[in-house]
Scaffold this active site. Structure first.
Site, PDB file in Angstrom:
ATOM      1  N   ASP A 111       0.451 -11.938   6.083  1.00  0.00           N
ATOM      2  CA  ASP A 111      -1.306 -11.727   5.441  1.00  0.00           C
ATOM      3  C   ASP A 111      -1.946 -12.470   6.805  1.00  0.00           C
ATOM      4  OD1 ASP A 111      -3.640 -11.306   3.657  1.00  0.00           O
ATOM      5  OD2 ASP A 111      -3.583 -13.252   4.245  1.00  0.00           O
ATOM      6  N   ASP A 152      -8.752  -5.651  13.940  1.00  0.00           N
ATOM      7  CA  ASP A 152      -8.490  -4.273  13.852  1.00  0.00           C
ATOM      8  C   ASP A 152      -8.197  -3.944  12.333  1.00  0.00           C
ATOM      9  OD1 ASP A 152      -7.912  -1.887  14.209  1.00  0.00           O
ATOM     10  OD2 ASP A 152      -6.038  -1.940  14.781  1.00  0.00           O
ATOM     11  N   ASP A 172       0.066  -0.747  13.325  1.00  0.00           N
ATOM     12  CA  ASP A 172       0.398   0.768  13.716  1.00  0.00           C
ATOM     13  C   ASP A 172       0.474   0.590  15.379  1.00  0.00           C
ATOM     14  OD1 ASP A 172      -2.248   0.380  14.831  1.00  0.00           O
ATOM     15  OD2 ASP A 172      -3.312   1.380  13.652  1.00  0.00           O
ATOM     16  N   GLN A 196       0.896  -1.134   0.006  1.00  0.00           N
ATOM     17  CA  GLN A 196       0.004   0.052   0.197  1.00  0.00           C
ATOM     18  C   GLN A 196       0.765   1.319   0.113  1.00  0.00           C
ATOM     19  OE1 GLN A 196      -2.112  -0.627   3.646  1.00  0.00           O
ATOM     20  NE2 GLN A 196      -0.219  -0.928   4.660  1.00  0.00           N
TER      21      GLN A 196
END
Length: 504
Positions: free
Chosen positions: A366, A386, A312, A258
């Site tokens: 993944d 999440d 994160d 990404q």
């Protein structure tokens, strides 16, 4: 009609028919790879700038395939001088395709929109790609006449294999190494060399000397233009990011998974994290979202906790607030996001360096693939999904019955699964109830609830949807937090139930 016999080609180019055919097939292979890179560039970048990647993909592919058919028809008028026509087509294609990414960026920055330009580029690139095969068919027959079926089979084999290589090179080589706009420029340069230079050298006796000089000059100018554009790529990308994300872009990286963009001050003020152009973390609101996800599920035994998509470190931070946590496993596919969360000063201040806590183990994998291979491990008391709404095919597996079924198999007796299902605005409500139905189809009991989140800092306040789940044979599910409200179905839409009691 064959414009030159094989003997003449052999004499003028100094190469036997066999190697000459191989060079033409190699040019076909390379041009096909570059053509698919341009196509993927329009799909990926257009989807990021315009949103709605499904619509963007459909529009680009439909327009491009239609335009390829038109290009094949138009190429019939060019087959009397195929080498000259092919060199011109490839030079124009290299220029247009190579500059496509920067063109979309520039239109977004200075015009404020790029949908029309995206469609126009898809049409023009499609026409040029469609003209390639008829011209290449004429060229390969010019080298040595053979059965038309065999010639078509050879060309399409080279074309399809080239498309495979281009499709794999785009996400795994061009994006992580060069970035989106620069990756298209690299493909354009390769296209100009393979398509124009090879054919012009191999069939150099077809055009007149003056025409040949003009064609060589054109190829050189295309390469020079692409090189000049490469030098200015960073400036255009910075301007585009400022238009998209504001002036304080502190970090930007295109990982294999990404595009990661972090904005805000180094102190953490105004911190926002964007993943593929979508706001994933807003510092002013993220605490309320993470607490709503974590707090209800942590009621009861919570020694071992699994966080799916916790790269994160924000969910892990909330988990570590609870006493009795012995092990937290966070599974995220993107190591670049994990590095950012561990080393950026503003981000580490926000997540309190949770990923470096000795109780936390980070797995870069993944989540669905990790779940498939984790059945033999020790069970978890709490599993936290999440993840907000999936982006394209990459995230689609995180909403399936298989995903939740595999997660449920890792729960200890009496364990709980909590899912963050995104905002409850518009289409978000339909997605929310779709996730709830998927959980029930995986033999899980659910408690849907909403929690307030959002502020003027991070956009219009929108309630966020969450789901608590447990196996059908498990104990009672905990209640949502005091600020939340239970949800139930009413004609397919969520409606408020009685406010639920607070959790201690």
């Amino acid at each position: 009609m064959i414009s030159a016999p094989p003997d003449r080609l052999r004499e003028s180019a100094g190469i036997a028919p066999g190697p000459a055919r191989l060079l033409v097939l190699l040019a076909t292979f390379v041009c096909a790879a570059c053509g698919l890179v341009y196509e993927l560039e329009l799909v990926a970048l257009g989807g990021r700038l315009l949103g709605d990647p499904v619509t963007q993909t459909s529009v680009v592919l439909s327009v491009m395939v239609f335009a390829m058919g038109m290009g094949s028809l138009l190429a019939k008028r060019l087959t009397h001088r195929p080498a000259t026509a092919f060199a011109i087509v490839e030079s124009v294609l290299a220029l247009v395709g190579g500059l496509s990414g920067l063109t979309l960026y520039a239109c977004w920055v200075w015009l404020g929109h790029c949908r029309t330009v995206t469609v126009a580029l898809a049409a023009l690139i499609g026409v040029l790609i469609g003209a390639e095969i008829p011209l290449l068919m004429t060229l390969i027959q010019r080298i040595r006449r053979q059965d038309a079926g065999r010639a078509v089979a050879d060309l399409f084999a080279a074309d399809y294999v080239g498309a495979l290589v281009g499709g794999l090179a785009f996400p795994f080589v061009l994006l992580p190494v060069f970035g989106q706009a620069a990756g298209a420029l690299v493909a354009g340069a390769v296209n100009a060399v393979a398509g124009g230079v090879v054919v012009l050298w191999l069939f150099r006796d077809e055009p007149a000397p003056r025409t040949r000089l003009l064609l060589w000059t054109g190829c050189g100018l295309v390469l020079a233009a692409l090189g000049g554009a490469a030098a200015g790529t960073s400036t255009v990308e910075r301007a585009a990011r400022q238009a998209l994300y504001g002036d304080r872009v502190r970090f930007a990286e295109q990982s294999p998974h990404q595009e990661i963009v972090l904005t805000g001050a180094p102190t953490g003020a105004g911190l926002r994290l964007y993943l593929d152009g979508r706001l994933a973390v807003c510092g002013a609101d993220e605490q309320s979202i993470r607490r709503a996800l974590v707090q209800p599920a942590m009621t009861g035994t919570h020694g071992r906790v699994l966080v799916l998509g916790g790269g994160d470190g924000l969910t892990a931070r909330e988990v570590l607030r609870h006493r009795g946590v012995r092990r937290v496993v966070a599974v995220d596919p993107d190591p670049a996001l994990v590095r950012l969360a561990r080393h950026d000063p503003a981000f580490t201040a926000l997540n309190r360096r949770s990923l470096d806590d000795p109780r936390v183990r980070v797995k870069t994998a993944d989540p669905l693939a990790w779940l498939r291979g984790a059945a033999a491990g020790p069970p978890f008391d709490v599993i936290l999904a999440d993840r907000s709404e999936p982006v394209g095919e990459r995230g689609a597996g995180l909403w399936t019955e298989e995903f939740y079924g595999l997660a449920a198999r890792l729960l200890a007796p009496g364990g709980r699964l909590a899912v963050y299902a995104g905002p409850l605005d518009g289409a978000g409500q339909r997605r929310f109830w779709g996730v709830e139905a998927t959980l029930r189809s995986a033999a899980l009991r659910t408690v849907p609830f909403a929690a307030p989140a959002g502020s003027a800092v991070c956009g219009d306040p929108v309630e966020q949807g969450f789901l608590l789940a447990a196996p059908a044979h498990g104990g009672a599910l905990p209640r949502p937090p005091a600020a939340g409200r239970g949800l139930h179905r009413r004609h397919g839409a969520p409606a408020a139930a009685t406010l639920l009691h607070p959790l201690e």
